[in-house]
Design a protein around this motif. Structure first.
Motif, PDB file in Angstrom:
ATOM      1  N   GLY A 163       0.829  -1.198   0.000  1.00 38.51           N
ATOM      2  CA  GLY A 163       0.000   0.000   0.000  1.00 38.51           C
ATOM      3  C   GLY A 163       0.859   1.242   0.000  1.00 38.51           C
ATOM      4  N   SER A 164       0.671   2.087   0.997  1.00 41.71           N
ATOM      5  CA  SER A 164       1.427   3.346   1.074  1.00 41.71           C
ATOM      6  C   SER A 164       2.524   3.292   2.123  1.00 41.71           C
ATOM      7  N   GLY A 165       2.883   2.080   2.559  1.00 45.15           N
ATOM      8  CA  GLY A 165       3.878   1.976   3.611  1.00 45.15           C
ATOM      9  C   GLY A 165       4.995   1.000   3.289  1.00 45.15           C
ATOM     10  N   ILE A 166       6.094   1.135   4.044  1.00 43.08           N
ATOM     11  CA  ILE A 166       7.232   0.219   3.959  1.00 43.08           C
ATOM     12  C   ILE A 166       7.234  -0.654   5.208  1.00 43.08           C
ATOM     13  N   TYR A 167       7.328  -1.950   4.999  1.00 38.70           N
ATOM     14  CA  TYR A 167       7.365  -2.888   6.109  1.00 38.70           C
ATOM     15  C   TYR A 167       8.666  -3.685   6.040  1.00 38.70           C
ATOM     16  N   SER A 168       9.298  -3.811   7.194  1.00 37.73           N
ATOM     17  CA  SER A 168      10.598  -4.468   7.243  1.00 37.73           C
ATOM     18  C   SER A 168      10.588  -5.563   8.303  1.00 37.73           C
ATOM     19  N   LYS A 169      11.395  -6.593   8.072  1.00 42.63           N
ATOM     20  CA  LYS A 169      11.555  -7.642   9.077  1.00 42.63           C
ATOM     21  C   LYS A 169      12.933  -8.254   8.925  1.00 42.63           C
ATOM     22  N   PRO A 170      13.451  -8.853   9.995  1.00 41.12           N
ATOM     23  CA  PRO A 170      14.770  -9.485   9.908  1.00 41.12           C
ATOM     24  C   PRO A 170      14.689 -10.786   9.117  1.00 41.12           C
ATOM     25  N   LEU A 171      15.822 -11.213   8.620  1.00 39.94           N
ATOM     26  CA  LEU A 171      15.912 -12.507   7.962  1.00 39.94           C
ATOM     27  C   LEU A 171      16.216 -13.579   9.004  1.00 39.94           C
ATOM     28  N   SER A 172      15.705 -14.756   8.783  1.00 42.48           N
ATOM     29  CA  SER A 172      16.056 -15.868   9.656  1.00 42.48           C
ATOM     30  C   SER A 172      17.530 -16.216   9.457  1.00 42.48           C
ATOM     31  N   ALA A 173      18.086 -16.986  10.370  1.00 42.11           N
ATOM     32  CA  ALA A 173      19.501 -17.351  10.272  1.00 42.11           C
ATOM     33  C   ALA A 173      19.791 -18.107   8.981  1.00 42.11           C
ATOM     34  N   SER A 174      18.892 -19.037   8.610  1.00 46.18           N
ATOM     35  CA  SER A 174      19.103 -19.808   7.378  1.00 46.18           C
ATOM     36  C   SER A 174      18.962 -18.932   6.141  1.00 46.18           C
ATOM     37  N   ALA A 175      17.971 -18.015   6.148  1.00 44.13           N
ATOM     38  CA  ALA A 175      17.784 -17.113   5.004  1.00 44.13           C
ATOM     39  C   ALA A 175      18.956 -16.160   4.868  1.00 44.13           C
ATOM     40  N   SER A 176      19.471 -15.680   5.993  1.00 41.48           N
ATOM     41  CA  SER A 176      20.612 -14.769   5.956  1.00 41.48           C
ATOM     42  C   SER A 176      21.837 -15.450   5.360  1.00 41.48           C
ATOM     43  N   ARG A 177      22.035 -16.722   5.699  1.00 41.24           N
ATOM     44  CA  ARG A 177      23.175 -17.457   5.136  1.00 41.24           C
ATOM     45  C   ARG A 177      23.000 -17.691   3.633  1.00 41.24           C
ATOM     46  N   GLN A 178      21.760 -17.816   3.210  1.00 38.64           N
ATOM     47  CA  GLN A 178      21.485 -18.084   1.795  1.00 38.64           C
ATOM     48  C   GLN A 178      21.721 -16.866   0.911  1.00 38.64           C
ATOM     49  N   VAL A 179      21.467 -15.676   1.453  1.00 37.41           N
ATOM     50  CA  VAL A 179      21.527 -14.437   0.665  1.00 37.41           C
ATOM     51  C   VAL A 179      22.926 -13.829   0.753  1.00 37.41           C
ATOM     52  N   GLY A 180      23.352 -13.198  -0.334  1.00 38.10           N
ATOM     53  CA  GLY A 180      24.609 -12.459  -0.325  1.00 38.10           C
ATOM     54  C   GLY A 180      25.796 -13.293  -0.758  1.00 38.10           C
ATOM     55  N   VAL A 181      26.979 -12.792  -0.438  1.00 35.89           N
ATOM     56  CA  VAL A 181      28.228 -13.436  -0.847  1.00 35.89           C
ATOM     57  C   VAL A 181      28.468 -14.692  -0.014  1.00 35.89           C
ATOM     58  N   ASN A 182      28.739 -15.790  -0.670  1.00 36.40           N
ATOM     59  CA  ASN A 182      29.015 -17.047   0.020  1.00 36.40           C
ATOM     60  C   ASN A 182      30.272 -17.724  -0.505  1.00 36.40           C
ATOM     61  N   LYS A 183      31.193 -16.942  -1.083  1.00 37.57           N
ATOM     62  CA  LYS A 183      32.442 -17.506  -1.570  1.00 37.57           C
ATOM     63  C   LYS A 183      33.551 -16.475  -1.410  1.00 37.57           C
ATOM     64  N   TRP A 184      34.786 -16.938  -1.487  1.00 40.49           N
ATOM     65  CA  TRP A 184      35.929 -16.044  -1.392  1.00 40.49           C
ATOM     66  C   TRP A 184      36.199 -15.386  -2.750  1.00 40.49           C
ATOM     67  N   PHE A 185      36.660 -14.151  -2.688  1.00 34.29           N
ATOM     68  CA  PHE A 185      37.078 -13.378  -3.869  1.00 34.29           C
ATOM     69  C   PHE A 185      36.008 -13.383  -4.980  1.00 34.29           C
ATOM     70  N   PRO A 186      34.825 -12.840  -4.674  1.00 35.89           N
ATOM     71  CA  PRO A 186      33.731 -12.821  -5.654  1.00 35.89           C
ATOM     72  C   PRO A 186      33.875 -11.671  -6.658  1.00 35.89           C
ATOM     73  N   GLN A 187      35.035 -11.572  -7.303  1.00 39.40           N
ATOM     74  CA  GLN A 187      35.320 -10.411  -8.138  1.00 39.40           C
ATOM     75  C   GLN A 187      34.385 -10.320  -9.346  1.00 39.40           C
ATOM     76  N   LYS A 188      33.912 -11.440  -9.843  1.00 41.83           N
ATOM     77  CA  LYS A 188      33.025 -11.408 -11.006  1.00 41.83           C
ATOM     78  C   LYS A 188      31.654 -10.826 -10.668  1.00 41.83           C
ATOM     79  N   ASP A 189      31.320 -10.773  -9.384  1.00 45.20           N
ATOM     80  CA  ASP A 189      30.018 -10.249  -8.970  1.00 45.20           C
ATOM     81  C   ASP A 189      30.051  -8.750  -8.703  1.00 45.20           C
TER      82      ASP A 189
END
Length: 373
Positions: free
Chosen positions: A87-113
């Motif tokens: 609607g007209s609002g922004i809603y935010s919530k934390p990620l679960s521990a498993s979801a947080s591990r799934q999202v973002g960088v998960n390897k060393w030296f991710p230069q191609k990203d």
């Protein structure tokens, strides 16, 4: 024939407009890194804006999104929280521990990203009040680059280009910019840490650790900072330094007034040079600018001052798929009325954790959405 020509012109205008809009969206999307869509939502990283809400709006436009899709901004490859427009609002919530591990960088030296990213940051130190020279200033520009080495792990380095210096004896020769490695991490939902080591701003080197409990939906947050540092100076072709001797230990608690994006912050402890005392900050966030006023009392004296943070135009100067040159996301400057007595002094790493995190507060995003920004 006339109707055929008119129809053809109309078709060309519509398709031309479509190509123009498509090209604009692709160009906008080019400013983002690690854009990924999965069952958790759209995760992405942006290093252009000091106000991350701008990125949220642009990415929705670039993806032609009119749904209530969740968006997950990353900082150094680490997710902050998930944000959703309903609607007209922004809603935010934390990620679960498993979801947080799934999202973002998960390897060393991710230069191609990530792009090879270069930024221009103005550096200014000034002193006022000298009768013979009312404004004594040292001004330079740092050409920095940041390399993402792993999840939350980044190396910042570059060159400092001196422009003017009538404040001290440091030469105007090209020199190494502050160079440090930083680890940003989250744990147990709204617990954040920043760990840094290297050569920092204000001629300090050493180790710095910051912790903050920051719930993006709560008015309260609190943090701790500890560091062990020493003096260094690069001037011309020589490097001078003193042994590490400055212990800094600070704690703070902050309260946020949602309606006006105002933060009240009380901090205290031991600053640099064994100076102990307290500081109170009144901080107001606008859409792209932050202004603060503060008062402090320590064993070395009492004073007041102000500070501000502003974006640096034009933002992106030039970029391709792999390389980008831009201005830094912000210029931050602080003025203290009483100078020269080492009152409540501290130094800067690449960022202060509380300054970074308050731009991700849900009320800050929600207020901007309601104002139509």
């Amino acid at each position: 024939m006339k109707h055929l020509i008119n129809s053809l012109l109309c078709f060309l205008c519509i398709t031309g407009l479509g190509y123009a809009q498509s090209g604009k969206k692709e160009k906008t999307l080019l400013t983002y890194e690690r854009v990924n869509k999965d069952s958790l939502g759209v995760s992405y990283e942006q290093r252009i804006y000091r106000n991350p809400f701008n990125g949220f709006v642009e990415l929705r436009y670039s993806l032609s999104d009119t749904s209530n899709q969740r968006y997950i901004p990353l900082f150094q490859g680490v997710p902050i929280a998930s944000y959703q427009k309903i609607g007209s609002g922004i809603y935010s919530k934390p990620l679960s521990a498993s979801a947080s591990r799934q999202v973002g960088v998960n390897k060393w030296f991710p230069q191609k990203d990530y792009k090879l990213d270069f930024s221009l940051l103005p550096l200014l130190t000034a002193k006022f009040g000298n009768f013979d020279n009312p404004v004594e200033a040292k001004f330079s520009v740092a050409l920095n680059t940041q390399l993402i080495l792993g999840r939350g792990l980044a190396l910042t380095t570059g060159l400092t280009i001196p422009i003017v210096n009538d404040l001290d004896q440091q030469s105007l020769r090209l020199r190494l910019a502050p160079t440090f490695i930083n680890k940003f991490l989250t744990f147990r939902k709204f617990n954040f840490m920043s760990l840094s080591a290297g050569l920092f701003y204000k001629d300090q080197y050493g180790l710095n650790a910051q912790y903050r409990y920051f719930d993006v939906n709560s008015p309260w947050s609190f943090g701790l900072e500890g560091s062990y540092s020493g003096y260094y100076r690069i001037s011309g072709d020589y490097f001078e330094y003193q042994s590490i001797r400055h212990l800094m230990v600070l704690g703070d608690v902050s309260y946020r007034i949602f309606k006006n994006d105002i933060t009240l912050k009380l901090s205290g402890g031991q600053f640099l040079y064994k100076d102990r005392g307290v500081r109170f900050d009144f901080i107001r966030q606008f859409s792209n600018v932050e202004i603060g006023f503060y008062a402090l009392k320590t064993t070395n004296g009492t004073s007041v001052g102000f500070n501000f943070a502003i974006p640096i135009p034009p933002g992106v100067i030039m970029q391709g798929k792999r390389v980008r040159l831009r201005t830094a996301d912000e210029f931050r400057w602080e003025y203290l009325y009483v100078k020269g007595y080492q009152i409540a002094e501290r130094y800067r790493t690449g960022y202060q954790l509380d300054e970074k995190l308050r731009t991700y507060h849900s009320s800050y995003w929600d207020n901007q959405l309601k104002r139509g920004l």
